[in-house]
Write an enzyme that holds these catalytic residues in place. Structure first.
Site, PDB file in Angstrom:
ATOM      1  N   TYR A   8      24.279 -20.899 -31.693  1.00 43.10           N
ATOM      2  CA  TYR A   8      25.190 -21.601 -32.597  1.00 43.10           C
ATOM      3  C   TYR A   8      24.838 -23.089 -32.658  1.00 43.10           C
ATOM      4  O   TYR A   8      24.710 -23.751 -31.628  1.00 43.10           O
ATOM      5  CB  TYR A   8      26.627 -21.417 -32.110  1.00 43.10           C
ATOM      6  CG  TYR A   8      27.640 -21.514 -33.226  1.00 43.10           C
ATOM      7  CD1 TYR A   8      27.753 -20.505 -34.165  1.00 43.10           C
ATOM      8  CD2 TYR A   8      28.485 -22.612 -33.333  1.00 43.10           C
ATOM      9  CE1 TYR A   8      28.687 -20.589 -35.183  1.00 43.10           C
ATOM     10  CE2 TYR A   8      29.420 -22.703 -34.350  1.00 43.10           C
ATOM     11  CZ  TYR A   8      29.522 -21.690 -35.277  1.00 43.10           C
ATOM     12  OH  TYR A   8      30.446 -21.772 -36.288  1.00 43.10           O
ATOM     13  N   TYR A  49      26.121 -22.211 -43.557  1.00 36.81           N
ATOM     14  CA  TYR A  49      27.214 -22.138 -42.590  1.00 36.81           C
ATOM     15  C   TYR A  49      27.920 -20.797 -42.756  1.00 36.81           C
ATOM     16  O   TYR A  49      28.809 -20.638 -43.584  1.00 36.81           O
ATOM     17  CB  TYR A  49      28.187 -23.296 -42.787  1.00 36.81           C
ATOM     18  CG  TYR A  49      29.258 -23.328 -41.724  1.00 36.81           C
ATOM     19  CD1 TYR A  49      28.924 -23.552 -40.393  1.00 36.81           C
ATOM     20  CD2 TYR A  49      30.596 -23.127 -42.034  1.00 36.81           C
ATOM     21  CE1 TYR A  49      29.896 -23.572 -39.398  1.00 36.81           C
ATOM     22  CE2 TYR A  49      31.576 -23.148 -41.057  1.00 36.81           C
ATOM     23  CZ  TYR A  49      31.225 -23.371 -39.741  1.00 36.81           C
ATOM     24  OH  TYR A  49      32.180 -23.388 -38.761  1.00 36.81           O
TER      25      TYR A  49
END
Lengths: 148, 395
Positions: free
Chosen positions: B285, B335
């Site tokens: 991440y 995203y």
């Protein structure tokens, strides 16, 4: 009273003593009446011994910066006129286990904030009966010389 | 701890995304349905065979499973989850689907993440209740202010500069250039990174992830069922999905900048029966350049304080010892709140490999067009702060 259009806290039964003491100009933290452990954020039960309740204890308000960020773009319009501003993670003197809270560093060039900076709590009134704690570079140094 | 009971019992068998855009002009349920249909089709299934649906969100930015169930014409849903934990939960979403399959509750579970993350931001809250009263009144209104302190403390301790973070951004962009899904299609230089505006020190604009309208989806089923489907299965070796508060110091880590990954990693690797050095590639991440560095170190893929050197040495590149974020990540692909990392790992691991790079035929490992990692067998995927994580392997 300063007009500050920032997002205000919703005071709840757990947090009310904290916000009340801020309005009175005192930084207080919750401490278990049974085992003596400090805790943050406020909660009904001690996370160490699980006793319910606790005493709100006044601190000197001195603290150390352990981490920080300097916000240049205000994502909250309430902070549009405040940028750049410093959000710091602060360890509070006189707490055991050592508590860490989030606070803003004021009256300090953001470029000069560093991990280890010694600060002292003050209080910024935002509306009747409500004040937000703020932290300024410490005038005094501790006996152990940290922050000198 | 021992190997997890679920090890190698479930598989990811289908992946799908929409186009990633800045303003979709579409409803979220439309986006969710498209990505889901693509993933279902990719698996060689039809929507009527889906009997479990899982999604995650942050703020009220998405649509619940019942809307997608309706849109897909699912006839019987045995299990659904609508989880509010945002970027921490992408790997948990897959873990939850795998658990439902392993438990025998469902056979083919759809996992989706859909939102108009750029054009459709929810309105600003007016007050800060509960835990938010310790954040918003202090100007912690954005992830940069929430995670910036960890990275600043890390950088001061190890002498890392913002210019060093630029190398993280450049590495991600180089991978996005061979990803047809990626929103960012132009090369990035350190100088451009250094000229981008400050958002929240230590992050410039090019240290921050993209904002995206779009959706991503994957399908999870049992390993036995997977053998009958279209692709070679990608097996779920181990799953983790816990969390402890970082900012209040209750995490019990040695250093203020460490994430929950330091707790998750040993249990995850033990659960999979492997060690960190057995991992062939990592999809970590990356909401901010510096958070990717913390995840690399907390999962043992780089020495403490050594992740910048690892990246500068090229070890996180596609031909490096430990390729990281081979799709360009949240920084340069899109995203997707973490599901894109899962999709990339699945592509890298399954037979035939990556399908959306620029290779026209077989993968030739020419990095101007090919992003397939050589001999990719095992992948680590982690979500925000290591709060959820997966080990996947080629089946």
């Amino acid at each position: 009273m300063m007009a500050v259009e920032r997002m205000l806290p919703v005071v709840d039964p757990d947090s009310a003593p904290f916000w009340t003491s801020c309005a009175e100009g005192r930084l207080t933290m919750q401490r278990c009446a049974y085992c003596g452990s400090f805790r943050w954020p406020p909660n009904s039960y001690c996370p160490h011994c699980h006793e319910r309740g606790g005493e709100w204890t006044a601190l000197e308000g001195s603290a150390s910066v352990v981490a920080y960020t300097v916000v240049h773009q205000a994502f909250d319009p309430g902070f549009a006129s405040t940028v750049p501003y410093v959000v710091a993670w602060l360890t509070l003197d006189g707490t055991e286990p050592e508590l860490r809270m989030i606070g803003n560093i004021v009256d300090q060039d953001p470029e000069r904030v560093r991990v280890g900076l010694r600060v002292e709590a003050g209080f910024m009134p935002v509306e009747e009966g409500l004040a937000i704690p703020v932290f300024r570079p410490a005038v005094h140094t501790r006996a152990d010389g940290i922050g000198a | 701890m021992a190997e997890q009971a679920i090890k190698d019992r479930t598989a990811v068998v289908g992946i799908g995304t929409t186009e990633f855009t800045r303003a979709s002009g579409r409803t979220v349920v439309d986006l969710a349905t498209e990505a889901s249909l693509r993933a279902i089709g990719d698996a060689g299934l039809v929507p009527e065979m889906i009997d479990g649906v899982v999604t995650h969100f942050w703020d009220p930015d998405t649509v619940p499973p019942r809307d997608v169930i309706q849109a897909l014409g699912v006839k019987q849903c045995n299990y659904q989850v609508y989880n509010a934990l945002g970027g921490t939960w992408a790997c948990s979403a897959v873990a939850t689907a795998a658990m439902a399959v392993h438990a025998g509750m469902a056979t083919h579970v759809l996992v989706y993440r859909a939102f108009n993350g750029r054009s459709g931001r929810p309105p600003r809250r007016r007050t800060a209740a509960g835990a938010d009263q310790w954040m918003d009144p202090f100007g912690v209104a954005h992830a940069a202010a929430r995670f910036g302190p960890l990275v600043t403390a890390y950088m001061e301790h190890f002498g890392v500069s913002n210019r060093d973070l630029g190398h993280v951004a450049v590495m991600h962009r180089s991978h996005a250039l061979v990803n047809t899904k990626a929103m960012m299609g132009k090369p990035l230089t350190i100088e451009e990174h250094q000229e981008s505006r400050w958002i929240a020190y230590p992050f410039r604009a090019l240290d921050c992830c993209l904002r995206t309208d779009g959706a991503a989806a994957v399908i999870v089923t049992s390993v036995d069922r997977a053998r009958d489907l279209r692709w070679s299965p990608v097996l779920v070796m181990a799953v983790m999905g816990g969390s402890l508060s970082t900012q209040y110091g209750t995490l019990g880590t040695s250093h203020v900048w460490q994430t929950n990954g330091v707790h998750a990693a040993p249990a995850l690797f033990t659960g999979a029966g492997i060690a960190a050095q057995d991992v062939d590639l990592a999809e970590l991440y990356d909401p901010f350049t510096g958070m990717c560095l913390l995840h690399m170190e907390d999962f043992g893929l780089a020495p403490e304080g050594g992740s910048v050197a690892t990246i500068k040495a090229g070890d996180a590149d596609l031909d490096g010892n430990m390729p990281v974020n081979t799709h360009g990540g949240l920084l340069s692909e899109a995203y997707t709140n973490g599901l894109g990392h899962v999709i990339e790992a699945v592509q890298q691991l399954r037979m035939g490999g990556v399908v959306d790079d620029l290779c026209e035929g077989e993968h030739d490992f020419d990095r101007s067009r090919c992003r397939q990692v050589r001999e990719a067998e095992i992948a680590l995927v982690c979500s925000e702060c290591g709060d959820s994580s997966l080990i996947l392997r080629r089946g």
